[in-house]
Each structure stands twice: as C-alpha cells, then as structure tokens.
Scaffold this active site. Structure first.
Site, mmCIF file in Angstrom:
data_model
loop_
_atom_site.group_PDB
_atom_site.id
_atom_site.type_symbol
_atom_site.label_atom_id
_atom_site.label_comp_id
_atom_site.label_asym_id
_atom_site.label_seq_id
_atom_site.Cartn_x
_atom_site.Cartn_y
_atom_site.Cartn_z
ATOM 1 N N SER A 232 41.476 34.567 34.304
ATOM 2 C CA SER A 232 40.963 34.768 35.671
ATOM 3 C C SER A 232 41.844 34.171 36.757
ATOM 4 O O SER A 232 41.564 34.363 37.946
ATOM 5 C CB SER A 232 39.548 34.190 35.790
ATOM 6 N N LYS B 276 43.006 36.431 39.458
ATOM 7 C CA LYS B 276 42.245 36.678 40.687
ATOM 8 C C LYS B 276 42.860 35.993 41.907
ATOM 9 O O LYS B 276 42.520 36.338 43.052
ATOM 10 C CB LYS B 276 40.795 36.207 40.499
ATOM 11 N N SER C 44 33.872 33.943 40.141
ATOM 12 C CA SER C 44 34.862 34.540 39.239
ATOM 13 C C SER C 44 34.406 35.899 38.725
ATOM 14 O O SER C 44 34.616 36.254 37.556
ATOM 15 C CB SER C 44 35.167 33.601 38.056
ATOM 16 N N LYS D 264 41.336 27.644 41.290
ATOM 17 C CA LYS D 264 40.716 28.645 40.413
ATOM 18 C C LYS D 264 40.827 28.214 38.961
ATOM 19 O O LYS D 264 41.785 27.568 38.557
ATOM 20 C CB LYS D 264 41.416 30.004 40.595
#
Length: 381
Positions: free
Chosen positions: A57, A60, A119, A221
């Site tokens: 992720s 992202k 997320s 993140k």
C-alpha cells in the site's frame, strides 16, 4: 542550472556516506531500510536501499501525489463528487477498503482520506479514474511521474499496491517520492496525520501507530501484503536550533505491525539524536568577489544557486573549515550560474565535501580598450 544542482547533490551524498561510516547505524529488523534527512536531502544511513521490494500500500503515496497534482492544476476540487465505478467497488473484497458504493457519489476529499487514512484500495481505483479516466491511463501517469522524480528502480502496475510482478520499488525511491509529497504539497500532506476517518458510517483508524506514540510524527503511510511483509514510510519534524528538521524513514519487509512501528521509531530517534543539519550558506549569498578580467565590471560575486544545508554527526559541524579553489583567471564574458570554482569543507585537514561554486551574476565583455589593457596586465602578471 540542473547540472549544478545535481553536482551539489552528488557532492553532499558522497560526504554523507563517508562521514556516516564513522557512526555505526542501529540494527533494524527489516529486509531493507533507509533514513533520509529531508531538510538537506541527504541519506543518513541505509541497508540495501536499492534492493527491489514490493511496495504494497505504499503505492498509494504515488496515487496521492498525482491526485494532489490534479487538485493543484484545477482538474479536480476537494468538494467535487465523482461516481463510483463497479470496478472500484469490486476491488479485492478481502483487502482494505473505505466501502464506497456505486449508488452514492463520493467527494475527492473523502476519497483522499479513504486512501491515506483508511488505506482503501477502492478509494485508490476511484481516484485513478477521477484523475485519468481509467486505471490503465493512471498507471501510465504513475510511471511517468516516477521517471521524472528519478525513481530509477520503480515500476507501478496499479494504483493501490495489491500484488503484481510489475509493481516494485526500492527504499531509496520511496524516500524520494515521500520527500516530493511533503515539499510539493504540504497543504494536502496534512491528511496523513489524521488519526481516524469515518465514511459510510464506518470508522477506521490510521494504521500508522507512530501518530499516537510520537507527537513529532505527521505521516506518512503503511503497507502490508503476505509477500511484502509489513512496511512503513514515516516522517517526523523536530526543532533544531534555527532550523526545523525533518527526517523520513523507510522500513520494508518487517515481520509484524509492531516491528515496523518500533523500527521506524528507532531510526527516526537515532537520526535526530546523533546528527545535526546545519545551514552553511544562503541562496545568492556571495562567498567571495574575485577580480574578473576583460569584463564590464572589475569583480564577480560568486556563491550558490540554492541554500546549502548539510547533515553531519554531532560535533562535526564546529570543526568544518571552508577552502575555496577558483578557476583563475576569471575572464569575461561569464554567464550567471557558470561554475567558477569549488568550495571544500575540511575537517582535521581532510576534505569532508566539495560544493560547486557558481557566478551569481552575468558579466559582459569590456570595451575593446578595456580588453586590450587587461590583456597587457595578464601578460605582465
């Protein structure tokens, strides 16, 4: 100009690796990792920073960057509502989602919070479609932007980071991307510090546990898949004398959420506790005004095109001594930003780093009589 800046960055990086070797880095339980001083742009320490890893992720972050870019360019607005496609709605049901619905249009602002706080893989697809029309076109933009940033060892296959052999990056490339987000879009980066977000009557917490543990951490993140392990990009900003210093840590392939949190905190603390970032010179500051021959003026101001900041182990900054080496004689015409010398920062008689010195102004040729007179002076010198 770009060559000068690149040369400056290379010199600083060479210095960093040489000095940092004298201070052993902490043991970090991760497949690869890197600690970047975002203030100076220097890598403080790293382990296998160019090893290819699955970003999960953390992908992202690039999706967010391109969304921020679209907002800056007025292609989107935060309160704009977009329809949710069946493709976005049906994205891997076993993965993280913000639970958008094709029956309910959703705002770009909500999608960005769903992307970075919750997320949501569905939010990633919806944003990709809003920015580029469809997911495939967005992926092209992702890879084009990665290339522009110099992320030489990265490739994106989708906007969310679900496993794909064509989705890969490195700790170094992720640090470059993270720094761009923070520097280019500070107003939108604030979303990363939001601790929880509610959408569709479902509240989810930010998976970045450092937001609760360290008040100086304000992003960025986390990521996890079975094949990637537990990953995190984290950033903290703390005061340091007259500066406000920011570090970015990248930790890839740890074995648990707790480990990625602890190792990221360890890296950030180690960097703040053991290194200083100091400003040596300001952009446009004249460090010398040497004589120029055959010019429309007698002296030339020389210095740097950008602020010069360096990160060094604590105690080293006070020992640094500048030694300027010029390309004499300096003869007109000279264009602004032309390299005219090198400034070496010495510690205990040894070069710590080299910085390219440039002309801060353009100097035209003198009249024919002035040039002739200086030719005689140069011959007699």
């Amino acid at each position: 100009m770009k060559k000068i800046i690149a040369a400056l960055a290379t010199s600083v990086l060479l210095m960093t690796s040489a000095v940092a070797q004298t201070l052993p880095p902490p043991n970090i339980a991760a497949k690869s990792w890197l600690l970047l001083d975002s203030t100076s742009g220097q890598v403080i320490a790293a382990q296998d920073p160019d090893a290819r890893v699955e970003p999960a992720s953390l992908t992202k972050i690039m999706t967010a960057y391109l969304s921020f870019q679209a907002l800056r360019d007025k292609k989107l607005t935060l309160d704009q509502k977009v329809n949710v496609s069946v493709k976005a709605w049906k994205v891997d049901s076993s993965s993280s989602k913000m639970f958008i619905d094709p029956a309910t249009p959703v705002s770009i602002n909500d999608l960005l919070h769903g992307l970075m706080v919750q997320s949501g893989n569905d939010a990633a697809v919806a944003l990709a479609e809003a920015v580029a029309g469809d997911e495939a076109a967005f992926v092209i933009l992702m890879n084009r932007e990665a290339q522009r940033m110099g992320m030489a060892n990265s490739h994106f296959a989708n906007p969310h980071g679900l496993p794909s052999p064509e989705n890969y990056t490195t700790a170094r490339d992720l640090s470059v991307l993270a720094r761009h987000v923070i520097q280019d879009y500070p107003e939108f980066y604030k979303i990363d510090s939001v601790k929880s977000f509610t959408y569709n009557k479902i509240t989810q917490q930010n998976r970045n546990r450092l937001l609760w543990l360290d008040p100086t951490v304000d992003g960025m993140k986390t990521g996890h898949t079975e094949s990637a392990g537990f990953c995190m990009v984290a950033s903290a900003k703390r005061p340091a004398g007259n500066l406000e210093r920011r570090l970015i840590s990248v930790v890839m392939g740890t074995n648990s959420d707790g480990t990625r949190t602890a190792e990221s905190q360890k890296l950030l603390n180690w960097g703040f506790q053991n290194f200083d970032t100091v400003k040596l010179y300001s952009k446009g500051q004249a460090i010398d005004s040497p004589e120029i021959w055959k010019g429309s003026q007698s002296n030339l101001k020389i210095g740097f095109t950008d602020d010069v900041l360096v990160t060094v182990p604590k105690g080293v900054a006070a020992k640094m001594k500048p030694v300027l080496e010029r390309k004499d004689p300096l003869v007109a015409p000279i264009a602004a930003n032309t390299k005219v010398g090198t400034l070496k920062m010495m510690v205990d008689g040894k070069p710590l780093l080299e910085l390219p010195v440039v002309a801060l102004q353009a100097v035209d040729q003198a009249s024919i009589f002035g040039r002739a007179w200086d030719s005689v002076r140069l011959w007699l010198k």
